[in-house]
Design an enzyme around this catalytic site. Structure first.
Site, PDB file in Angstrom:
ATOM      1  CB  SER A  11      -0.920  -0.004   1.237  1.00 22.55           C
ATOM      2  OG  SER A  11      -0.149  -0.026   2.421  1.00 22.55           O
ATOM      3  CB  SER A 126      17.350  -7.396   5.037  1.00 17.30           C
ATOM      4  OG  SER A 126      18.153  -7.133   6.139  1.00 17.30           O
ATOM      5  CE1 TYR A 140      13.231  -1.506  10.085  1.00 19.55           C
ATOM      6  CE2 TYR A 140      15.521  -0.798   9.997  1.00 19.55           C
ATOM      7  CZ  TYR A 140      14.351  -1.159   9.354  1.00 19.55           C
ATOM      8  OH  TYR A 140      14.292  -1.170   7.983  1.00 19.55           O
ATOM      9  CE  LYS A 144      13.618  -4.480   7.938  1.00 19.15           C
ATOM     10  NZ  LYS A 144      12.673  -4.997   6.929  1.00 19.15           N
TER      11      LYS A 144
HETATM   12  P1  NAP Z   1       6.329   2.391   4.104  1.00 17.26           P
HETATM   13  O1  NAP Z   1       6.149   3.333   2.980  1.00 17.26           O
HETATM   14  O2  NAP Z   1       5.956   2.835   5.471  1.00 17.26           O
HETATM   15  O3  NAP Z   1       5.573   1.020   3.759  1.00 17.26           O
HETATM   16  C1  NAP Z   1       5.437   0.004   4.707  1.00 17.26           C
HETATM   17  C2  NAP Z   1       4.411  -0.999   4.199  1.00 17.26           C
HETATM   18  O4  NAP Z   1       4.326  -2.067   5.145  1.00 17.26           O
HETATM   19  C3  NAP Z   1       3.021  -0.395   4.073  1.00 17.26           C
HETATM   20  O5  NAP Z   1       2.432  -0.842   2.861  1.00 17.26           O
HETATM   21  C4  NAP Z   1       2.280  -0.976   5.265  1.00 17.26           C
HETATM   22  O6  NAP Z   1       0.909  -1.138   4.927  1.00 17.26           O
HETATM   23  C5  NAP Z   1       2.957  -2.329   5.406  1.00 17.26           C
HETATM   24  N1  NAP Z   1       2.781  -2.902   6.742  1.00 17.26           N
HETATM   25  C6  NAP Z   1       3.238  -2.432   7.939  1.00 17.26           C
HETATM   26  N2  NAP Z   1       2.833  -3.228   8.936  1.00 17.26           N
HETATM   27  C7  NAP Z   1       2.110  -4.225   8.366  1.00 17.26           C
HETATM   28  C8  NAP Z   1       1.413  -5.356   8.864  1.00 17.26           C
HETATM   29  N3  NAP Z   1       1.387  -5.634  10.196  1.00 17.26           N
HETATM   30  N4  NAP Z   1       0.783  -6.172   7.990  1.00 17.26           N
HETATM   31  C9  NAP Z   1       0.796  -5.898   6.662  1.00 17.26           C
HETATM   32  N5  NAP Z   1       1.426  -4.855   6.126  1.00 17.26           N
HETATM   33  C10 NAP Z   1       2.071  -4.022   6.968  1.00 17.26           C
HETATM   34  O7  NAP Z   1       7.860   1.960   4.232  1.00 17.26           O
HETATM   35  P2  NAP Z   1       8.907   1.374   3.156  1.00 17.26           P
HETATM   36  O8  NAP Z   1      10.118   2.216   3.281  1.00 17.26           O
HETATM   37  O9  NAP Z   1       8.316   1.170   1.832  1.00 17.26           O
HETATM   38  O10 NAP Z   1       9.233  -0.006   3.876  1.00 17.26           O
HETATM   39  C11 NAP Z   1       9.175  -1.248   3.211  1.00 17.26           C
HETATM   40  C12 NAP Z   1      10.256  -2.156   3.772  1.00 17.26           C
HETATM   41  O11 NAP Z   1      11.525  -1.604   3.466  1.00 17.26           O
HETATM   42  C13 NAP Z   1      10.211  -2.342   5.284  1.00 17.26           C
HETATM   43  O12 NAP Z   1      10.454  -3.702   5.595  1.00 17.26           O
HETATM   44  C14 NAP Z   1      11.376  -1.479   5.775  1.00 17.26           C
HETATM   45  O13 NAP Z   1      11.919  -1.960   6.981  1.00 17.26           O
HETATM   46  C15 NAP Z   1      12.347  -1.636   4.618  1.00 17.26           C
HETATM   47  N6  NAP Z   1      13.364  -0.590   4.538  1.00 17.26           N
HETATM   48  C16 NAP Z   1      13.032   0.713   4.344  1.00 17.26           C
HETATM   49  C17 NAP Z   1      14.044   1.685   4.244  1.00 17.26           C
HETATM   50  C18 NAP Z   1      13.755   3.144   4.001  1.00 17.26           C
HETATM   51  O14 NAP Z   1      14.685   3.969   4.120  1.00 17.26           O
HETATM   52  N7  NAP Z   1      12.547   3.523   3.636  1.00 17.26           N
HETATM   53  C19 NAP Z   1      15.388   1.297   4.370  1.00 17.26           C
HETATM   54  C20 NAP Z   1      15.695  -0.042   4.585  1.00 17.26           C
HETATM   55  C21 NAP Z   1      14.683  -0.987   4.646  1.00 17.26           C
HETATM   56  P3  NAP Z   1      -0.326  -0.940   5.936  1.00 17.26           P
HETATM   57  O15 NAP Z   1       0.039   0.147   6.902  1.00 17.26           O
HETATM   58  O16 NAP Z   1      -1.468  -0.613   5.010  1.00 17.26           O
HETATM   59  O17 NAP Z   1      -0.515  -2.275   6.581  1.00 17.26           O
END
Ligand code: NAP
Length: 266
Positions: A11, A126, A140, A144
């Site tokens: 989403s 990760s 966090y 990971k």
């Molecule tokens: P984001 O825009 O906040 O997206 C997070 C997604 O996870 C949303 O679609 C949310 O949807 C979903 N989510 C959270 N809790 C959930 C649950 N209990 N069940 C089902 N869906 C859930 O963040 P993003 O940056 O795209 O993050 C995606 C992944 O990348 C994560 O694993 C994060 O740790 C990793 N990551 C991000 C970064 C960064 O800098 N952005 C860096 C390294 C790794 P709903 O709220 O609708 O459930």
């Protein structure tokens, strides 16, 4: 040939960008998240990845409709910021439950279908925080690191069934992750930890807000989906952060820890 792809956390952020890209390339994409979102080419299904019964029901229904699941992208995740000492049991459960147990739940529910056909790809998102313990993002990082260990073990267990396991380790990207981070009030209010936490959070949030665009990560995931023999690790980050991963590998542990302390002013 179009593949059947399941992506969690579709989403927003990486999941949304990846789902849209893969759907535009002709794949059949199922997006799972708690919020129900609309997008013409993606089938969205409401699912909290922490709840194994719901995960199993959703995966069984996709497999029943499509006959197979070719690719699973475990992307759903969130962050909790704060001092390790002051975290509540609920905060720890939410952090580990969403990031690690959620990933394990999806794998447990999907593997029977992949194993039956002797083929499949699992792509686990990760983080660079899963390669080094980040101060004030400790749970966090732990979630990971858990995904890293789980994925390495899973690779060795399912390789002989024709199933690949890859880890994507992003650096800082501009997504909703920053706004969704839950920060520990106990840490903010603590005279010892509070000011240092605030300083490190400012650094992290600045880097995330000025970070790379999620489309860049979506391109890497799409390449893994197409790859005949995907690699196990994909670090996707700016030069400075890729350098930090290299330094972590080559420097003695104490020396690297001191660099991290000074960087995050902890
Ligand atoms: P984001 O825009 O906040 O997206 C997070 C997604 O996870 C949303 O679609 C949310 O949807 C979903 N989510 C959270 N809790 C959930 C649950 N209990 N069940 C089902 N869906 C859930 O963040 P993003 O940056 O795209 O993050 C995606 C992944 O990348 C994560 O694993 C994060 O740790 C990793 N990551 C991000 C970064 C960064 O800098 N952005 C860096 C390294 C790794 P709903 O709220 O609708 O459930």
């Amino acid at each position: 040939m179009g593949k059947v792809v399941v992506i969690t956390g579709a989403s927003s952020g990486f999941g949304k960008a990846t789902a849209e890209l893969l759907a535009s390339q002709g794949h059949t994409v199922y997006g799972l998240s708690r919020r129900k979102t609309e997008h013409g080419q993606i089938t969205f299904m409401q699912c909290d990845v922490r709840d194994f019964e719901t995960v199993k029901r959703v995966i069984d229904s996709i497999a029943a409709k499509e006959g197979h699941i070719d690719v699973l992208v475990n992307n759903a995740g969130m962050g909790i910021g704060g001092a390790l000492e002051l975290a509540t049991s609920d905060e720890i459960a939410v952090q580990m439950g969403t990031n690690f147990e959620g990933c394990a739940n999806l794998c447990r529910a999907t593997l029977p279908y992949m194993r039956r056909l002797r083929q499949g790809k699992i792509i686990n998102i990760s983080s660079i925080g899963g390669l080094m313990g980040l101060p004030y993002q400790g749970y966090y990082s732990a979630s990971k690191f858990a995904i890293e260990g789980f994925s390495e073990a899973l690779y060795a267990e399912v390789k002989r069934f024709g199933i690949s396991v890859s880890l994507v380790e992003p650096g800082d990207f501009a997504t909703n992750f920053t706004a969704s981070r839950k920060n520990s009030q106990a840490t903010i209010d603590d005279p010892d930890y509070g000011p240092v936490f605030k300083g490190s959070l400012d650094i992290i949030e600045n880097e995330e807000n000025g970070g790379l665009k999620p489309d860049r990560l979506a391109l890497v995931i799409a390449r893994i989906v197409d790859a005949r023999n995907p690699r196990m690790h994909y670090v996707v980050a700016n030069l400075e952060q890729r350098l930090s991963v290299l330094l972590k590998r080559i420097l003695p542990g104490g020396a690297f820890a001191r660099i991290l302390c000074s960087y995050y002013k902890s």
